[in-house]
Design a protein around this motif. Structure first.
Motif, PDB file in Angstrom:
ATOM      1  N   PRO B  56       0.846  -1.101  -0.082  1.00 35.22           N
ATOM      2  CA  PRO B  56      -0.003   0.002   0.077  1.00 35.22           C
ATOM      3  C   PRO B  56       0.780   1.171  -0.060  1.00 35.22           C
ATOM      4  CG  PRO B  56      -0.432  -1.453   1.738  1.00 35.22           C
ATOM      5  CD  PRO B  56       0.619  -1.849   1.144  1.00 35.22           C
ATOM      6  N   ILE B  57       0.217   2.354  -0.697  1.00 32.22           N
ATOM      7  CA  ILE B  57       1.076   3.503  -0.712  1.00 32.22           C
ATOM      8  C   ILE B  57       0.344   4.762  -0.106  1.00 32.22           C
ATOM      9  CG2 ILE B  57       1.865   5.262  -2.778  1.00 32.22           C
ATOM     10  CD1 ILE B  57       2.049   2.651  -4.628  1.00 32.22           C
ATOM     11  N   THR B  65       5.891  13.372  -0.281  1.00 29.42           N
ATOM     12  CA  THR B  65       6.698  12.310   0.251  1.00 29.42           C
ATOM     13  C   THR B  65       5.953  10.861  -0.219  1.00 29.42           C
ATOM     14  OG1 THR B  65       7.395  13.926   1.955  1.00 29.42           O
ATOM     15  CG2 THR B  65       7.931  11.363   2.143  1.00 29.42           C
ATOM     16  N   PHE B  66       6.739  10.159  -0.886  1.00 28.01           N
ATOM     17  CA  PHE B  66       6.099   8.804  -1.211  1.00 28.01           C
ATOM     18  C   PHE B  66       6.643   7.704   0.015  1.00 28.01           C
ATOM     19  CE2 PHE B  66       6.208   5.058  -3.756  1.00 28.01           C
ATOM     20  CZ  PHE B  66       5.109   5.059  -4.615  1.00 28.01           C
ATOM     21  N   TYR B  67       5.551   7.246   0.529  1.00 28.17           N
ATOM     22  CA  TYR B  67       5.691   6.125   1.361  1.00 28.17           C
ATOM     23  C   TYR B  67       5.391   4.890   0.984  1.00 28.17           C
ATOM     24  CZ  TYR B  67       7.180   9.189   5.166  1.00 28.17           C
ATOM     25  OH  TYR B  67       7.735  10.373   5.885  1.00 28.17           O
ATOM     26  N   CYS B  68       5.602   3.761   0.869  1.00 27.43           N
ATOM     27  CA  CYS B  68       5.391   2.577   0.264  1.00 27.43           C
ATOM     28  C   CYS B  68       5.503   1.302   1.244  1.00 27.43           C
ATOM     29  CB  CYS B  68       5.995   2.351  -1.015  1.00 27.43           C
ATOM     30  SG  CYS B  68       7.887   2.406  -1.004  1.00 27.43           S
ATOM     31  N   ARG B  69       4.898   0.145   0.583  1.00 29.25           N
ATOM     32  CA  ARG B  69       4.952  -1.158   1.352  1.00 29.25           C
ATOM     33  C   ARG B  69       4.633  -0.901   2.722  1.00 29.25           C
ATOM     34  NH1 ARG B  69       8.964  -4.621  -2.047  1.00 29.25           N
ATOM     35  NH2 ARG B  69       7.518  -5.019  -3.728  1.00 29.25           N
ATOM     36  N   LEU B  70       3.563  -0.104   3.248  1.00 27.89           N
ATOM     37  CA  LEU B  70       3.047   0.133   4.395  1.00 27.89           C
ATOM     38  C   LEU B  70       2.444  -0.780   5.354  1.00 27.89           C
ATOM     39  CD1 LEU B  70       1.762   3.894   3.899  1.00 27.89           C
ATOM     40  CD2 LEU B  70       3.620   3.183   4.932  1.00 27.89           C
ATOM     41  N   GLU B  71       2.635  -0.888   6.309  1.00 32.85           N
ATOM     42  CA  GLU B  71       2.082  -1.699   7.245  1.00 32.85           C
ATOM     43  C   GLU B  71       1.463  -1.005   8.319  1.00 32.85           C
ATOM     44  OE1 GLU B  71       4.824  -5.114   8.480  1.00 32.85           O
ATOM     45  OE2 GLU B  71       5.729  -4.831   6.234  1.00 32.85           O
ATOM     46  N   ASN B  72       0.476  -1.403   9.155  1.00 28.31           N
ATOM     47  CA  ASN B  72      -0.008  -0.710  10.354  1.00 28.31           C
ATOM     48  C   ASN B  72       0.722  -0.153  11.069  1.00 28.31           C
ATOM     49  OD1 ASN B  72      -2.462  -1.485   8.805  1.00 28.31           O
ATOM     50  ND2 ASN B  72      -3.280  -2.756  10.367  1.00 28.31           N
ATOM     51  N   GLU B  73       1.885  -0.901  11.669  1.00 28.83           N
ATOM     52  CA  GLU B  73       2.640  -0.108  12.507  1.00 28.83           C
ATOM     53  C   GLU B  73       3.320   0.980  12.141  1.00 28.83           C
ATOM     54  OE1 GLU B  73       1.751  -3.400  11.851  1.00 28.83           O
ATOM     55  OE2 GLU B  73       3.914  -4.252  12.115  1.00 28.83           O
ATOM     56  N   ARG B  87      10.122  15.092  10.231  1.00 28.50           N
ATOM     57  CA  ARG B  87      11.242  14.163  10.053  1.00 28.50           C
ATOM     58  C   ARG B  87      10.691  12.924   8.998  1.00 28.50           C
ATOM     59  NH1 ARG B  87      12.657  13.657  16.062  1.00 28.50           N
ATOM     60  NH2 ARG B  87      13.530  16.008  16.315  1.00 28.50           N
ATOM     61  N   LEU B  88      11.317  12.989   7.645  1.00 36.65           N
ATOM     62  CA  LEU B  88      11.042  11.647   7.071  1.00 36.65           C
ATOM     63  C   LEU B  88      11.429  10.568   7.643  1.00 36.65           C
ATOM     64  CD1 LEU B  88      12.248  12.819   3.450  1.00 36.65           C
ATOM     65  CD2 LEU B  88       9.933  13.356   4.568  1.00 36.65           C
ATOM     66  N   VAL B  89      10.410   9.613   7.422  1.00 39.11           N
ATOM     67  CA  VAL B  89      10.677   8.049   8.000  1.00 39.11           C
ATOM     68  C   VAL B  89      11.310   7.285   6.737  1.00 39.11           C
ATOM     69  CG1 VAL B  89       9.446   6.171   9.092  1.00 39.11           C
ATOM     70  CG2 VAL B  89       8.321   8.370   9.376  1.00 39.11           C
ATOM     71  N   LYS B  90      12.554   7.069   6.928  1.00 39.79           N
ATOM     72  CA  LYS B  90      13.463   6.630   5.842  1.00 39.79           C
ATOM     73  C   LYS B  90      13.039   5.308   5.442  1.00 39.79           C
ATOM     74  CE  LYS B  90      17.380  10.170   5.676  1.00 39.79           C
ATOM     75  NZ  LYS B  90      17.759  10.568   6.935  1.00 39.79           N
ATOM     76  N   GLU B  91      12.885   4.552   6.406  1.00 36.11           N
ATOM     77  CA  GLU B  91      12.733   3.095   6.350  1.00 36.11           C
ATOM     78  C   GLU B  91      11.543   2.854   5.227  1.00 36.11           C
ATOM     79  OE1 GLU B  91      12.050   3.961  10.207  1.00 36.11           O
ATOM     80  OE2 GLU B  91      13.822   4.800   9.288  1.00 36.11           O
ATOM     81  N   LYS B  92      10.872   3.800   5.097  1.00 37.97           N
ATOM     82  CA  LYS B  92       9.294   3.666   4.485  1.00 37.97           C
ATOM     83  C   LYS B  92       9.365   4.144   3.009  1.00 37.97           C
ATOM     84  CE  LYS B  92       7.164   0.872   5.505  1.00 37.97           C
ATOM     85  NZ  LYS B  92       7.338  -0.707   5.623  1.00 37.97           N
ATOM     86  N   LEU B  93      10.651   4.819   2.939  1.00 41.78           N
ATOM     87  CA  LEU B  93      10.732   5.425   1.373  1.00 41.78           C
ATOM     88  C   LEU B  93      11.081   4.489   0.386  1.00 41.78           C
ATOM     89  CD1 LEU B  93      12.683   8.644   2.446  1.00 41.78           C
ATOM     90  CD2 LEU B  93      10.240   8.500   2.066  1.00 41.78           C
ATOM     91  N   TYR B  94      10.855   4.773  -0.871  1.00 38.97           N
ATOM     92  CA  TYR B  94      11.124   3.989  -1.957  1.00 38.97           C
ATOM     93  C   TYR B  94      12.583   3.816  -2.148  1.00 38.97           C
ATOM     94  CZ  TYR B  94      11.620   2.060  -6.726  1.00 38.97           C
ATOM     95  OH  TYR B  94      12.025   1.448  -7.794  1.00 38.97           O
ATOM     96  N   PRO B 104      12.578  10.129  -1.515  1.00 37.09           N
ATOM     97  CA  PRO B 104      11.562  10.660  -0.658  1.00 37.09           C
ATOM     98  C   PRO B 104      10.582  11.327  -1.727  1.00 37.09           C
ATOM     99  CG  PRO B 104      13.568  12.152  -0.682  1.00 37.09           C
ATOM    100  CD  PRO B 104      13.964  10.916  -1.330  1.00 37.09           C
ATOM    101  N   SER B 105      10.834  12.043  -2.621  1.00 34.03           N
ATOM    102  CA  SER B 105       9.569  12.645  -3.408  1.00 34.03           C
ATOM    103  C   SER B 105       9.134  11.799  -4.591  1.00 34.03           C
ATOM    104  CB  SER B 105      10.107  14.206  -4.109  1.00 34.03           C
ATOM    105  OG  SER B 105       9.454  14.310  -4.871  1.00 34.03           O
ATOM    106  N   TYR B 106       8.045  11.649  -4.612  1.00 28.97           N
ATOM    107  CA  TYR B 106       7.627  10.773  -5.653  1.00 28.97           C
ATOM    108  C   TYR B 106       7.883  11.100  -7.410  1.00 28.97           C
ATOM    109  CZ  TYR B 106       3.162  11.974  -8.083  1.00 28.97           C
ATOM    110  OH  TYR B 106       2.228  12.543  -8.912  1.00 28.97           O
ATOM    111  N   LYS B 107       8.063  12.207  -7.330  1.00 24.42           N
ATOM    112  CA  LYS B 107       8.571  12.633  -8.724  1.00 24.42           C
ATOM    113  C   LYS B 107      10.012  12.209  -9.060  1.00 24.42           C
ATOM    114  CE  LYS B 107       5.184  16.496  -8.976  1.00 24.42           C
ATOM    115  NZ  LYS B 107       4.943  17.649  -8.087  1.00 24.42           N
ATOM    116  N   GLU B 108      10.796  12.191  -8.254  1.00 21.17           N
ATOM    117  CA  GLU B 108      12.118  11.582  -8.286  1.00 21.17           C
ATOM    118  C   GLU B 108      12.289  10.190  -8.662  1.00 21.17           C
ATOM    119  OE1 GLU B 108      14.669  13.932  -8.905  1.00 21.17           O
ATOM    120  OE2 GLU B 108      12.860  15.208  -8.582  1.00 21.17           O
ATOM    121  N   ILE B 109      11.315   9.344  -8.701  1.00 18.76           N
ATOM    122  CA  ILE B 109      11.357   7.824  -8.715  1.00 18.76           C
ATOM    123  C   ILE B 109      11.300   7.622 -10.305  1.00 18.76           C
ATOM    124  CG2 ILE B 109      10.230   5.855  -8.399  1.00 18.76           C
ATOM    125  CD1 ILE B 109       9.081   7.092  -5.783  1.00 18.76           C
TER     126      ILE B 109
END
Lengths: 124, 597
Positions: B56-57, B65-73, B87-94, B104-109
């Motif tokens: 989930p995204i 900021t694009f967070y991906c493969r999210l889990e409830n926690e 502060r960005l949550v780095k572990e959940k960035l692409y 971090p930014s989805y336009k940069e992917i």
């Protein structure tokens, strides 16, 4: 009451009225960045931000509000940066809730920098 | 109206919902309420973002900021760190393949960088259940402009000038199609949207309807005005419940705002739109069968001419376009035909949405300018082949399309070069195969599909594909005979030229194109009793790598048919005549010494 849009003019008017619906998703707005490091939060950055949001709403402006961490000038916290696209970045220090009201009505709404609180300027 | 400090866009296309988007949304709701942030952040469900692999995204604006493969926690962390402290949550960035970077930014992917989104312009960006958001993005202005500033014939001219060709498969010029319908005299005409989408692996139409239903409504009303239709149908398969629901919501809102119904935008133009749910038969995507289905009859094609533009739904002139085609229409009128015609290649204008599936890292939806190469789609956007395997072939155009081999990987993707190479654009399904895919088995898979879905009305399709399938099954089973290849070719050519509708005419394509480019694989199956890809279980013989074998006897103990000979300190051997290719030995061997060969 009918919501019917009766002409292209009315459609365009509605579009303007509702602009705020998506404005935080657009990148070309004026941007306000608030320092939210531990120092910033301790100095009251959160209240500053809430006041800022109220004021932006009251003046009906299209402004994006984001946050950043500590930038090293802890004694001048709360710090608040205003970035007007094409005009560089102004950093304000010691921003109290009263100062925020001034920044919104003078700088954001009318393009006048609130000189007494400026601590720096970064050119584009 | 309240301004929110930030927007959290949760991708709620079918793909992300199945990977858990709904519970992520609920977790955000709970966290925002607990931390007293509900007035500051707005949660929005959007349609498909395309990057289905990463679901989930959630995208947090204004930062994007694009967070991906999210889990409830993860939600609590994002709310505390990002939303409260910035502060960005780095572990959940692409994290792109082969790299330690976090983007971090989805336009940069990379996946998004090479894309040019026209049909998908609002997908994943607006709330599909809020007509106001569509209007803020400029929605319905094209309709207003066409109705108040253009005559129907001017609108058709503009469409012809844009060079838009049908995105459903055939690639017929849309403006010309509209002109045919407009020139037929009649008291009643229909405008139909084909949202049947039966191709295995294709989901662009569903995603557009889920993510931006108003653009389809707007495109259809413009088409209705241009052709002189005052009534329309969206024919959509019942397996797409989310798309149907969002379209229903959009229809009700469009009606409430006067974008549908009588006197649209005060211009005196009337247009009614209905949804017809189909039962999901592949053949119902064929236009004449589709119209029979709307009429309540069994969905079967009829010979053409007369074409639908002359005699269509209930005998009245009708125009049928695909979902993606309609999604392009409002943009063409908003930005002008010249702007649209400047994109793409000389004969294929604009962009095309591809559904990337198979052995590719970034599965999902990607919209690219026409003329981009297959290599760019697979490697730059698709992120290359999974597990760094070797690229073997790509199937473009679904069951009606063909397979292209590696030496055609630099082929520009447009209608004409694909046809020339023996494939076709089709709806834009793009299935990537690696070295472990058996091309004979693949052809069998697609033929099995078309054979299953044949409506049975004409003999070549009903009987011919059945015979072809039997031959392919025989080959895959290791019982191929001399002459099978020639027979397949003869049957294929005959079915192509004698079938009643486009589905039968294209059904042999997967077989013919694999025969063209991978003939040696067929020959290996038939003459050598060997499957070069090691995929066909009847032909796959396991062998033990003499050098890697550590003589441990583990495999001899697990083999259920005692096909492996071997004592301690003696290299083991598999007797191919006894081996049933169950694969237990491969799973057991700790030294990676057993392989299919």
């Amino acid at each position: 009451m009918s919501k019917k849009i009766k002409s292209l003019e009315d459609l365009r008017k509605l579009r303007q009225e509702k602009e705020k619906l998506t404005s935080p998703r657009e990148g070309d707005n004026i941007q306000v960045i608030i320092g939210m490091g531990t120092c910033g939060i301790a100095a009251g950055a959160r209240d500053v931000m809430l006041t800022l949001l109220d004021e932006i709403n009251r003046h009906n402006l299209k402004v994006n509000v984001t946050q950043t961490g500590c930038i090293g000038m802890c004694e001048k916290e709360p710090l608040l940066d205003v970035v007007v696209p094409g005009e560089g970045r102004i950093t304000y220090g010691k921003v109290t809730q009263d100062v925020v009201k001034q920044i919104v009505s003078q700088h954001l709404a009318n393009g006048q920098i609130v000189k007494q609180n400026v601590v720096g300027k970064i050119e584009e | 109206m309240e301004l929110y400090r930030g927007h959290i866009l949760i991708c709620s296309g079918t793909g992300c919902i199945s990977s858990g988007a709904n519970s992520i949304k609920a977790a955000f709701e709970k966290q925002l309420a607990e931390k007293d942030l509900s007035g500051e952040f707005k949660l929005i469900e959007t349609g498909c973002h395309g990057f289905c692999e990463m679901g989930p995204i959630a995208i947090v604006y204004p930062e994007g900021t694009f967070y991906c493969r999210l889990e409830n926690e993860d939600v609590e962390t994002i709310v505390e760190e990002h939303l409260i402290k910035g502060r960005l949550v780095k572990e959940k960035l692409y994290n792109p393949p082969h790299s330690e970077d976090k983007i971090p930014s989805y336009k940069e992917i990379d996946f998004y960088k090479k894309q040019h989104r026209i049909a998908l312009r609002n997908c994943g960006y607006v709330n599909p259940e809020d007509i106001d958001e569509y209007i803020v993005k400029g929605g319905y202005e094209a309709l207003g402009k066409v109705l108040s500033e253009m005559s129907p014939s001017q609108a058709i001219e503009e469409m012809k000038k844009s060079g838009l060709r049908g995105r459903g498969g055939g690639g017929f010029p849309t403006g010309l199609k509209w002109e045919f319908a407009s020139k037929t005299e009649s008291d009643k005409k229909y405008m139909i949207c084909n949202a049947d989408e039966g191709d295995p692996g294709a989901f662009m139409d569903r995603s557009i309807l889920e993510g931006d239903p108003h653009s389809i409504i707007e495109g259809m009303v413009i088409g209705g005005y241009a052709t002189g239709a005052d009534e329309g149908y969206v024919y959509i398969r019942a397996e797409y419940p989310l798309a149907i629901n969002r379209l229903k919501t959009a229809l009700a809102q469009a009606k409430e705002y006067g974008m549908l119904g009588e006197n649209i935008l005060g211009t005196g133009f009337n247009f009614e739109l209905h949804i017809k749910e189909g039962a999901g038969a592949f053949v119902c995507g064929e236009e004449t069968a589709l119209m029979h289905s709307i009429e309540g009859k069994r969905g079967m094609p009829r010979p053409r001419p007369p074409f639908p533009a002359v005699k269509g739904l209930w005998g009245k002139p009708s125009n049928i376009n695909n979902v993606e085609t309609f999604a392009n229409v409002p943009v063409i009128f908003e930005k002008g035909a010249d702007w649209f015609a400047s994109l793409g290649t000389e004969k294929s204008k604009g962009t095309k949405v591809f559904a990337l599936t198979g052995k590719i890292n970034n599965t999902g939806l990607a919209e690219v300018p026409m003329g981009i190469s297959v290599r760019e789609i697979i490697y730059d956007i698709g992120g290359g082949i999974t597990n760094d395997k070797k690229f073997k072939a790509v199937q473009i155009g679904g069951p009606s399309g063909g397979c292209l081999p590696e030496d055609l990987i630099d082929l520009p993707v447009d209608y004409d070069s694909l046809i020339e190479a023996g494939a076709m654009m089709g709806s834009g399904g793009l299935v990537v195969m690696d070295e472990e895919t058996c091309m004979v088995d693949l052809a069998r898979f697609f033929l099995n599909f078309t054979q299953d879905e044949s409506c049975g009305k004409c003999t070549p399709c009903r009987e011919g594909t059945k015979r072809m399938l039997e031959i392919l099954e025989r080959i895959v089973d290791g019982k191929g005979q001399d002459g099978d290849i020639e027979l397949l070719e003869e049957l294929g050519e005959t079915i192509k030229t004698t079938s009643l509708c486009g589905l039968g005419q294209t059904a042999p394509n997967p077989v013919l194109s694999t025969l063209k480019y991978f003939r040696d694989e067929y020959e290996a199956h038939i003459h050598d009793g060997r499957c070069p890809a090691g995929a066909c279980s009847a032909l796959a013989k396991y062998v033990i790598d003499q050098e890697k074998c550590k003589k441990c006897t583990l495999c001899t103990k697990v083999c259920p048919v005692s096909a492996i000979e071997g004592k301690p300190k003696e290299v083991h051997k598999i007797d191919p005549n006894v081996c049933t290719a169950c694969g237990v030995c491969v799973d057991t061997c700790k030294f990676d010494a057993i392989k299919k060969g």
